[in-house]
Design a protein around this motif. Structure first.
Motif, short mmCIF file in Angstrom:
data_model
loop_
_atom_site.label_atom_id
_atom_site.label_comp_id
_atom_site.label_asym_id
_atom_site.label_seq_id
_atom_site.Cartn_x
_atom_site.Cartn_y
_atom_site.Cartn_z
N VAL A 120 0.97 -1.39 -0.18
CA VAL A 120 -0.25 0.31 -0.35
C VAL A 120 0.73 1.31 0.23
CG1 VAL A 120 -1.38 0.93 0.94
CG2 VAL A 120 -1.98 -0.99 0.97
N ILE A 121 1.79 1.36 0.22
CA ILE A 121 2.86 2.64 1.13
C ILE A 121 4.07 2.82 0.11
CG2 ILE A 121 4.13 3.80 2.77
CD1 ILE A 121 2.50 2.68 4.98
N GLY A 122 4.53 1.39 0.13
CA GLY A 122 5.66 1.21 -1.36
C GLY A 122 7.28 0.44 -0.55
N LYS A 123 7.34 -0.45 -1.36
CA LYS A 123 8.69 -1.17 -0.57
C LYS A 123 9.59 -0.20 0.66
CE LYS A 123 8.59 -4.72 -3.38
NZ LYS A 123 7.71 -5.77 -2.27
N ILE A 124 10.86 -0.87 1.04
CA ILE A 124 11.55 -0.03 2.40
C ILE A 124 12.17 1.08 1.30
CG2 ILE A 124 13.71 -0.14 3.84
CD1 ILE A 124 11.84 -2.45 5.37
N GLY A 125 12.96 1.52 1.35
CA GLY A 125 13.49 3.25 0.77
C GLY A 125 13.45 3.13 -0.42
N THR A 126 11.50 3.49 -0.39
CA THR A 126 11.49 4.27 -1.35
C THR A 126 10.87 5.35 -0.79
OG1 THR A 126 9.05 3.29 -1.36
CG2 THR A 126 10.21 2.29 -2.55
N PRO A 127 10.28 6.57 -1.81
CA PRO A 127 10.23 8.01 -1.24
C PRO A 127 8.79 7.34 -0.21
CG PRO A 127 10.97 7.94 -3.66
CD PRO A 127 10.97 6.73 -3.08
N GLU A 128 8.39 7.48 -0.85
CA GLU A 128 6.95 7.26 -0.18
C GLU A 128 7.02 6.10 1.13
OE1 GLU A 128 7.23 5.87 -3.08
OE2 GLU A 128 6.63 7.26 -5.05
N ARG A 129 7.29 5.72 1.29
CA ARG A 129 7.60 4.72 2.47
C ARG A 129 8.80 5.50 3.68
NH1 ARG A 129 7.32 -0.73 3.75
NH2 ARG A 129 7.70 -1.21 6.30
N ASP A 130 9.80 5.91 3.09
CA ASP A 130 10.53 6.70 4.01
C ASP A 130 9.61 7.76 4.35
OD1 ASP A 130 12.76 5.38 3.19
OD2 ASP A 130 13.50 6.95 1.97
N GLN A 131 8.88 8.81 3.49
CA GLN A 131 8.41 9.55 4.30
C GLN A 131 6.69 9.12 4.94
OE1 GLN A 131 8.38 13.00 3.46
NE2 GLN A 131 6.65 13.57 4.83
N TYR A 132 5.81 8.08 5.21
CA TYR A 132 5.42 7.47 6.07
C TYR A 132 5.97 6.85 7.06
CZ TYR A 132 2.96 3.40 8.66
OH TYR A 132 2.57 2.74 9.32
N GLU A 133 7.44 6.49 6.91
CA GLU A 133 7.67 5.94 7.57
C GLU A 133 8.24 7.82 9.03
OE1 GLU A 133 8.92 3.02 9.34
OE2 GLU A 133 7.95 2.03 7.99
N TYR A 134 8.75 8.77 8.27
CA TYR A 134 9.22 10.01 8.84
C TYR A 134 7.44 10.37 9.99
CZ TYR A 134 10.45 14.95 9.49
OH TYR A 134 10.75 15.57 10.24
N GLU A 135 7.16 10.31 9.28
CA GLU A 135 5.63 11.12 9.60
C GLU A 135 5.24 10.13 10.80
OE1 GLU A 135 2.72 11.39 6.90
OE2 GLU A 135 3.90 13.08 5.56
N LEU A 136 5.41 8.91 10.83
CA LEU A 136 4.72 8.01 12.23
C LEU A 136 6.00 8.27 12.83
CD1 LEU A 136 2.85 5.95 12.71
CD2 LEU A 136 4.66 4.46 12.30
#
Length: 108
Positions: free
Chosen positions: A18-34
């Motif tokens: 749903v968000i993207g694999k680890i290392g993708t910009p989308e996943r990085d943004q999600y992890e940062y916001e979390l």
């Protein structure tokens, strides 16, 4: 009529899908916001445990109540300096865990 088997997914698999694999910009943004949301919750919890209002904590840190409110709702705009000052004012111990190429560094 045969029953259709339901496929089960782990949380990690769902995040990848749903968000993207680890290392993708989308996943990085999600992890940062979390992480920032969790940091804000920690600040709020520590403040309440110390029986301080946002205004009182702001006075201890040298910032306005609105800054404390923003930190608690989403620490995205906070500098590390402000976060450290907040936790010091709350007499809370903080530590940072930095992971560099499969090496974990612990800083307290």
């Amino acid at each position: 009529m045969a029953k259709k088997e339901i496929k089960m997914y782990s949380l990690s698999e769902m995040k990848d899908e749903v968000i993207g694999k680890i290392g993708t910009p989308e996943r990085d943004q999600y992890e940062y916001e979390l992480s920032m949301e969790l940091l804000g919750r920690m600040i709020k919890t520590a403040r309440k445990e110390r029986n301080l209002t946002q205004n009182q904590l702001g006075e201890l840190v040298g910032v306005k109540k609105s800054q404390i409110s923003k930190l608690e709702s989403s620490a995205n705009s906070a500098t590390i300096d402000t976060v450290i000052k907040v936790f010091k004012a709350l007499k809370a111990e903080i530590s940072f865990n930095v992971k560099i190429e499969n090496q974990s560094l612990q800083v307290s």
